[in-house]
Design an enzyme around this catalytic site. Structure first.
Site, short mmCIF file in Angstrom:
data_model
loop_
_atom_site.label_atom_id
_atom_site.label_comp_id
_atom_site.label_asym_id
_atom_site.label_seq_id
_atom_site.Cartn_x
_atom_site.Cartn_y
_atom_site.Cartn_z
N GLU A 76 20.40 35.40 153.26
CA GLU A 76 19.49 36.02 154.23
C GLU A 76 18.09 35.85 153.68
O GLU A 76 17.65 36.62 152.84
CB GLU A 76 19.84 37.52 154.39
CG GLU A 76 21.26 37.78 154.91
CD GLU A 76 21.41 37.51 156.39
OE1 GLU A 76 20.40 37.26 157.07
OE2 GLU A 76 22.56 37.54 156.87
N CYS A 96 11.23 40.97 156.66
CA CYS A 96 11.58 39.55 156.75
C CYS A 96 11.35 38.98 158.15
O CYS A 96 11.09 37.79 158.28
CB CYS A 96 13.03 39.34 156.35
SG CYS A 96 14.19 40.35 157.30
P1 NAD Z 1 13.32 37.77 145.74
O1 NAD Z 1 13.96 36.48 146.12
O2 NAD Z 1 12.19 37.73 144.78
O3 NAD Z 1 14.39 38.78 145.10
C1 NAD Z 1 15.58 39.14 145.74
C2 NAD Z 1 16.62 39.50 144.71
O4 NAD Z 1 16.91 38.38 143.89
C3 NAD Z 1 16.25 40.64 143.77
O5 NAD Z 1 17.38 41.49 143.61
C4 NAD Z 1 15.90 39.94 142.48
O6 NAD Z 1 16.23 40.69 141.33
C5 NAD Z 1 16.78 38.72 142.51
N1 NAD Z 1 16.16 37.58 141.84
C6 NAD Z 1 14.85 37.30 141.69
N2 NAD Z 1 14.67 36.15 141.02
C7 NAD Z 1 15.91 35.69 140.74
C8 NAD Z 1 16.39 34.52 140.09
N3 NAD Z 1 15.57 33.59 139.59
N4 NAD Z 1 17.73 34.36 139.99
C9 NAD Z 1 18.57 35.27 140.54
N5 NAD Z 1 18.17 36.39 141.15
C10 NAD Z 1 16.86 36.59 141.27
O7 NAD Z 1 12.91 38.45 147.12
P2 NAD Z 1 12.11 39.80 147.37
O8 NAD Z 1 10.68 39.61 146.95
O9 NAD Z 1 12.85 40.97 146.86
O10 NAD Z 1 12.17 39.89 148.97
C11 NAD Z 1 11.27 39.18 149.80
C12 NAD Z 1 11.91 38.01 150.47
O11 NAD Z 1 13.16 38.38 151.04
C13 NAD Z 1 11.08 37.49 151.63
O12 NAD Z 1 11.13 36.09 151.65
C14 NAD Z 1 11.79 38.07 152.84
O13 NAD Z 1 11.57 37.37 154.04
C15 NAD Z 1 13.21 38.02 152.41
N6 NAD Z 1 14.04 39.00 153.12
C16 NAD Z 1 14.99 38.53 153.98
C17 NAD Z 1 15.76 39.43 154.70
C18 NAD Z 1 16.81 38.95 155.65
O14 NAD Z 1 17.61 39.76 156.08
N7 NAD Z 1 16.86 37.67 155.98
C19 NAD Z 1 15.57 40.80 154.52
C20 NAD Z 1 14.60 41.24 153.63
C21 NAD Z 1 13.83 40.32 152.93
#
Ligand code: NAD
Length: 474
Positions: A220, A254
């Site tokens: 997602e 998002c």
């Molecule tokens: P992110 O990708 O930075 O982090 C998400 C999760 O991944 C966190 O739990 C984090 O600890 C983990 N993570 C971070 N770096 C990692 C790595 N290198 N390896 C493995 N895990 C890792 O995202 P964010 O800043 O928390 O959220 C924002 C993004 O999420 C935006 O792009 C937004 O559009 C998207 N989003 C999508 C939805 C949806 O339903 N499609 C919902 C909410 C947010």
């Protein structure tokens, strides 16, 4: 990593224990599934106050009413929808066996089986919803789960982990905390399914890790959700509804509108209406408890960086209300017609800013959207049915809302998910149940086997080839 965080070794042991318990338990009946979903519901009901307080603190300002609506009630709605609908979804479905076995009493059906243990990695922006909404459908499908909240909201993550440990048997549902290294550890474990909500870039790393164990993934992700305001739209209504969407969580959602395409001669009127509408929600910025803060300094610097880049490239930026950023609370910054190549035209904004871009013909907006990675959401405002159809038929996005923004994501009776760069797979609705199930075909052969008599088994009879040839028909 804080002292409260779990280690990758603890995670591996937990998953192994869940998988063993899953195999030992055999079929997962409806009562067990309902009990688990109900436990998640009870958890949110019991712990909603500390969870909401933690989100307020983690953001440095997030209205408790908003956190209740977005995260607690949003999660409860998914859990209750799953609880109240999953039972008929579980039933095996009869399917039509092929000729001639159907004549001899063959039977066939499709069975929806739980996969086992589902890993669920959540984000900071909707810290409960991105964990509990997928959990609802994972549990409905009979799975066990391990949640990994985002470290960007550490207090919320801790309250989630403590509440999960208090309410659930860890063999059913557990939570592990930690940062990117724990996200990497979760994606490297042999889960039976993995749900990741987050950015497209991290999504790629998650999928790479998951591929080592052939773990199926639901991703997602995000993207620049475009909004087309057609000439036939009521400009004030469109501006008001887009402003209301930008007001939600300071645009840190998002499915938030990102680039808004407006007919060139209507652009100034639209910008004025957008500013009025936003200022009607937030007459002031400083200390306004209704306005969600940008979650941390890093994300504030990210959004401010896009704005500074746009200004440096000559774009006009308007603020509503006309006040400076106060702490991490921001006015809505409207970037008008930024030049191609501006960072704000490349990166997902995910914050309190929006681009308004003029078009002469709506086809320009469609072409621009199609020239970019597939977005998670797309919005069309207008009363022109032919134009609406043209937009729907000639673009691709995870979902669409017409004459509003973001509402399709609140649908429980329809799938939610992205396409291309905005992700793969769904949750919500029956599609969510299917996502976390193994859809298994069962064929039950009849007692009578006609193949020998019909010369279809070796040694082949003289008529076999001719009989096969006769069936090669257009
Ligand atoms: P992110 O990708 O930075 O982090 C998400 C999760 O991944 C966190 O739990 C984090 O600890 C983990 N993570 C971070 N770096 C990692 C790595 N290198 N390896 C493995 N895990 C890792 O995202 P964010 O800043 O928390 O959220 C924002 C993004 O999420 C935006 O792009 C937004 O559009 C998207 N989003 C999508 C939805 C949806 O339903 N499609 C919902 C909410 C947010």
């Amino acid at each position: 990593m804080s002292t409260h965080d779990h280690t990758p070794e603890a995670l591996a042991a937990l998953l192994a224990a869940q998988k063993q318990a899953f195999t030992a338990a055999g079929a997962v009946d409806a009562a067990t599934r309902r009990r688990r979903i109900q436990t998640a519901i009870d958890l949110l009901v019991k712990h909603h106050k500390p969870l909401v307080a933690a989100m307020d603190e983690d953001f440095g300002g997030r209205h408790p009413g908003f956190s209740l609506m977005n995260d607690v009630l949003g999660s409860l709605a998914s859990l209750k929808h799953a609880r109240d609908h999953f039972e008929p979804w579980m039933a095996a479905e009869k399917r039509q066996p092929f000729m001639p076995y159907d004549q001899f009493g063959a039977e066939a059906w499709v069975q929806y089986q739980p996969k086992g243990s589902v890993g669920i990695i959540g984000t900071w922006n909707a810290p409960l919803f991105t964990l509990f909404a997928p959990l609802a459908y994972a549990l409905a499908a009979g799975n066990r789960a391990i949640l990994k909240p985002s470290e960007i909201v550490p207090r919320t993550a801790r309250v989630v982990a403590e509440a999960v440990a208090e309410m659930f048997d860890p063999l059913d549902v557990a939570a592990v905390t930690g940062g990117p290294e724990m996200g990497a550890a979760v994606s490297a474990q042999p889960f039976d399914h993995l749900v990741f909500t987050g950015s497209t870039e991290v999504g790629k790393a998650i999928m790479r890790n998951a591929s080592a164990n052939l773990v199926p993934v639901t991703l997602e992700l995000g993207g620049k959700s475009p909004t087309i305001v057609g000439r036939s739209a009521d400009l004030a209504t469109a501006a008001f509804r887009i402003a209301a969407a930008k007001a939600a969580n300071a645009g840190q959602l998002c499915v938030n509108p990102d680039v808004v395409y407006v007919a060139r001669e209507q652009l100034e009127g639209f910008v004025a209406a957008l500013k009025d509408a936003f200022a009607s929600f937030f007459p002031t910025v400083a200390g306004n408890a209704d306005l969600t803060a940008v979650v941390n300094e890093r994300h504030l610097a990210r959004v401010e960086g896009y704005l500074a880049d746009a200004v440096a490239r000559g774009a006009r930026v308007e603020s509503s209300p006309a006040e400076p950023v106060a702490g991490r609370r921001c006015p809505l910054r409207i970037v008008i017609d930024p030049p191609a190549g501006a960072r704000i035209m490349e990166e997902e904004i995910f914050g309190p800013a929006v681009v308004v871009q003029g078009y002469d013909e709506v086809g320009e907006a469609i072409a621009h959207i199609n020239g970019r990675p597939r977005p998670l959401a797309l919005y069309y405002f207008g009363e022109d049915a032919a134009e609406q159809q043209r937009v729907l038929d000639n673009t691709l996005s995870g979902g669409v809302t017409i004459n509003e923004a973001m509402f399709h994501a609140a649908m429980h009776d329809a799938p939610f998910g992205g396409v291309g760069a905005s992700g793969m797979g769904h949750y919500h609705g029956r599609e969510g149940f299917i996502e976390f199930s193994h859809v298994r075909t069962v064929f039950k052969a009849p007692a009578y086997d006609p193949r020998r008599e019909w010369g279809m088994l070796p040694p082949y009879g003289e008529h076999f080839l001719a009989a096969m040839e006769a069936q090669v028909t257009p």
